[in-house]
Design a protein around this motif. Structure first.
Motif, PDB file in Angstrom:
ATOM      1  N   ASP A  93       0.865  -1.261  -0.052  1.00  0.00           N
ATOM      2  CA  ASP A  93       0.099   0.006  -0.127  1.00  0.00           C
ATOM      3  C   ASP A  93       0.910   1.265   0.235  1.00  0.00           C
ATOM      4  O   ASP A  93       0.253   2.353   0.169  1.00  0.00           O
ATOM      5  N   TRP A 335      -3.178  -3.797   5.771  1.00  0.00           N
ATOM      6  CA  TRP A 335      -2.856  -3.184   4.520  1.00  0.00           C
ATOM      7  C   TRP A 335      -3.928  -2.497   3.835  1.00  0.00           C
ATOM      8  O   TRP A 335      -4.928  -3.038   3.966  1.00  0.00           O
ATOM      9  N   GLY A 336      -3.799  -1.466   3.284  1.00  0.00           N
ATOM     10  CA  GLY A 336      -4.698  -0.850   2.668  1.00  0.00           C
ATOM     11  C   GLY A 336      -5.756   0.014   3.390  1.00  0.00           C
ATOM     12  O   GLY A 336      -6.465   0.961   2.975  1.00  0.00           O
TER      13      GLY A 336
END
Length: 387
Positions: A93, A335-336
């Motif tokens: 990311d 993540w993200g």
């Protein structure tokens, strides 16, 4: 007999409560808290032992009032003898896979800095040690040239300033960052810089030449336009007006610039998103981004102490909103999601940011750097080409 004393514990003495235990005056009573006079001009309130240490040492008064004799925290600079300077990552990311950090620790003292926990790897505290016990990499330019010259090296943008600030105060004398830029310019290698310091304008000559060949871009973080909040939260970083002026000078020199509203802290600086973007757009900035406050590991407790010491009336509200955007926790490293958060409040912040950027014409085009000009540095002993 020594008049100063310490007590060794097997675990850090303070466990951060999920809610404030009392008024701000309670914090100096904690074993890890540091007297205000000793930490003047610093961001953190305490200096708890790093999490990897077998024992935690806590200063306490043995009846001789010896704590009053302890000296204030002074900045010291050691030498980092790492043999490589390019750090790799495979995080899905973020937009780069390699970075350089000329320094470990950062004198800017931003209380929310997500890099603070890395000082625990050195056996030091992520608190006041992080901003006062620094390590420089004087060999970074020569190490970089050696790594770029390696036969298997494939060029991609190198990010600088993603952990600690390359233009923190000690760079003014040490000039390690400038040496790195000189190596990158000779090799025609792309670089992206993130900083909170107006010192970056010192290197406009190099950056402007590189920018003409699509080899350089600079992002400056503007957290608040309120001078009091900025000084309290980022005590030794450049003032907001100086950061905006730096953005203008960089932009006027033809260097692609980005303003980063980072971090966005709910109920503290989130109301300034539009004003920061407006001020940056008037300075000539064409791109913008934001990052939600991140509180990994020790950063949570350091931010909690700072908030209780400086804005106790907002403590409960700030952490309630943080948890609303982090799935009920103080931090979610998924993540993200770690950069933007989730939930209605996170969506609202993101939408406000997008609307303001659209209104100001920001992010219409993204600057792209190139690796087409890369020229591998010559290594000592390399045979010259006949053609």
């Amino acid at each position: 007999m020594s008049r100063a004393s310490s007590r060794a514990l097997k675990h850090p003495p303070v466990t951060a409560p999920s809610e404030p235990a009392g008024a701000p005056s309670d914090f100096p009573e904690l074993g890890v808290a540091i007297d205000r006079a000793r930490r003047r001009g610093r961001g953190a309130q305490s200096n708890a032992t790093g999490r990897y240490e077998a024992e935690a040492r806590v200063a306490f008064d043995d009846g001789w009032q010896s704590l009053e004799e302890l000296p204030p925290f002074r900045t010291t600079v050691g030498v980092d003898t790492s043999r490589k300077v390019i750090t790799r990552n495979d995080s899905p990311d973020i937009g780069f896979d390699r970075s350089i950090n000329p320094y470990r620790g950062c004198e800017h003292g931003c209380v929310y800095c997500f890099a603070r926990p890395t000082h625990a790897y050195l056996g030091l505290s992520p608190g006041l040690d992080f901003e006062s016990k620094l390590f420089a990499k004087p060999e970074a330019p020569s190490l970089l040239e050696k790594e770029l010259a390696a036969p298997g090296y494939e060029p991609r943008m190198i990010a600088i300033g993603t952990n600690t600030d390359p233009y923190q105060p000690i760079e003014r004398e040490r000039k390690i960052m400038r040496g790195i830029l000189e190596v990158l310019e000779r090799a025609s290698h792309p670089v992206g810089i993130v900083t909170k310091s107006a010192l970056v304008v010192r290197d406009i000559d190099i950056l402007a030449r590189m920018a003409k060949r699509n080899l350089a871009k600079v992002a400056i973080s503007v957290t608040s336009l309120d001078p009091k909040l900025a000084r309290t939260m980022e005590p030794r970083a450049s003032t907001p007006p100086r950061r905006l002026e730096a953005l203008k000078q960089l932009s006027d020199a033809g260097i692609p610039t980005t303003v980063m509203v980072a971090p966005v802290i709910p109920a503290l600086n989130d109301s300034e998103i539009e004003r920061i973007l407006d001020a940056a757009a008037h300075a000539g900035v064409k791109e913008a981004s934001y990052v939600l406050l991140r509180l990994p590991l020790e950063v949570r407790d350091l931010f909690r102490e700072w908030l209780m010491a400086n804005y106790p009336d907002r403590y409960r509200h700030v952490f309630t909103l943080i948890r609303d955007m982090r799935g009920g926790r103080d931090y979610d490293a998924k993540w993200g999601e770690r950069m933007k958060g989730t939930g209605p409040m996170a969506w609202t912040i993101g939408r406000r940011f997008e609307i303001a950027c659209d209104r100001l014409g920001l992010n219409k085009r993204r600057s792209k750097l190139t690796t087409d000009h890369f020229a591998r540095p010559k290594r000592n002993g390399d045979q010259l080409s006949l053609f």
